[in-house]
Enzyme design. Structure first.
Site, short mmCIF file in Angstrom:
data_model
loop_
_atom_site.label_atom_id
_atom_site.label_comp_id
_atom_site.label_asym_id
_atom_site.label_seq_id
_atom_site.Cartn_x
_atom_site.Cartn_y
_atom_site.Cartn_z
N TYR A 20 0.84 -1.20 0.00
CA TYR A 20 0.00 0.00 0.00
C TYR A 20 0.88 1.25 0.00
O TYR A 20 0.66 2.17 -0.79
CB TYR A 20 -0.94 -0.02 1.21
CG TYR A 20 -1.69 1.28 1.42
CD1 TYR A 20 -2.72 1.64 0.56
CD2 TYR A 20 -1.35 2.14 2.46
CE1 TYR A 20 -3.40 2.84 0.73
CE2 TYR A 20 -2.03 3.34 2.63
CZ TYR A 20 -3.05 3.69 1.76
OH TYR A 20 -3.71 4.89 1.93
N GLU A 42 -11.56 5.79 4.75
CA GLU A 42 -11.07 6.74 5.78
C GLU A 42 -12.15 6.99 6.83
O GLU A 42 -11.85 7.08 8.02
CB GLU A 42 -10.62 8.06 5.15
CG GLU A 42 -9.40 7.97 4.27
CD GLU A 42 -8.11 7.59 4.98
OE1 GLU A 42 -8.09 7.52 6.23
OE2 GLU A 42 -7.12 7.33 4.29
N TRP A 50 -5.29 2.42 10.62
CA TRP A 50 -5.49 2.29 9.18
C TRP A 50 -5.28 0.84 8.75
O TRP A 50 -5.97 0.33 7.88
CB TRP A 50 -4.54 3.22 8.42
CG TRP A 50 -4.57 2.98 6.94
CD1 TRP A 50 -3.56 2.52 6.15
CD2 TRP A 50 -5.70 3.15 6.06
NE1 TRP A 50 -3.98 2.38 4.86
CE2 TRP A 50 -5.29 2.76 4.77
CE3 TRP A 50 -7.01 3.57 6.25
CZ2 TRP A 50 -6.14 2.80 3.67
CZ3 TRP A 50 -7.86 3.60 5.15
CH2 TRP A 50 -7.43 3.23 3.88
#
Length: 196
Positions: A20, A42, A50
């Site tokens: 990522y 988000e 995250w």
């Protein structure tokens, strides 16, 4: 082969997290479908790590119609109830309902601005902002721009997208390049630059 230096916040023991960081984080995104995906992820992340959301990304893709904003906007109360039983996502009723709500708001912005991308990128003058960070750990959590962007989203009816979450979104989709100066991706992402 020399070991590449990456942002210090990255847990390099997690291959999916490294992928990522190396391939997506900070890359300018102008595609509305991808922007809706990032906004959804988000807002789901609020209060969580995250990486927790990244691991559930495919679950979100399946739960929210491959991030087809029109399909998500048409979700009913029954769909929300169904998603409350979906172990592939964070089962938080307020966040699930917010995603459906945000899809409707997203479409209104598309209608007004031609695309969500046009709307979003105006907050940075249609050009990625490049931070000067000796360590990505020093990146701000909120900026005047993220506060203005979040305030405007709230005015337009969006939920679970405060200034901190919006700044994380700005980082993810390349409105700001917050790779640390010694990270090998800093220059690569800068070369991708603005929409040409």
């Amino acid at each position: 082969m020399t070991k590449q230096t990456r942002c210090s916040w990255l847990d390099t023991s997690k291959p999916d997290y490294v992928a990522y960081h190396d391939n997506e984080w900070g890359v300018p995104v102008y595609d509305d479908k991808k922007l809706f995906e990032f906004l959804t992820l988000e807002s789901a992340q609020a209060g969580l790590s995250w990486y927790t959301i990244l691991k559930k990304r495919n679950g979100y893709k399946n739960a929210f119609a491959d991030f087809d904003v029109r399909k998500v906007a048409a979700f009913t109360e029954q769909d929300i109830e169904r998603l409350m039983l979906d172990a592939g996502i964070v089962r938080n009723r307020l966040k699930i309902a917010a995603t459906v709500n945000n899809a409707k708001c997203f479409i209104k912005i598309q209608q007004e601005f031609g695309s969500f991308s046009n709307y979003q990128w105006q907050f940075v003058g249609n050009k990625p902002q490049v931070s000067n960070l000796n360590s990505a750990d020093n990146a701000p959590a909120i900026t005047p721009t993220s506060s203005a962007f979040a305030k405007d989203l709230k005015k337009r009816g969006f939920k679970f997208l405060g200034p901190t979450t919006v700044y994380a979104h700005m980082q993810a989709c390349g409105m700001v390049n917050d790779h640390s100066n010694n990270c090998f991706r800093k220059e690569e992402v800068m070369r991708l630059g603005a929409r040409g």
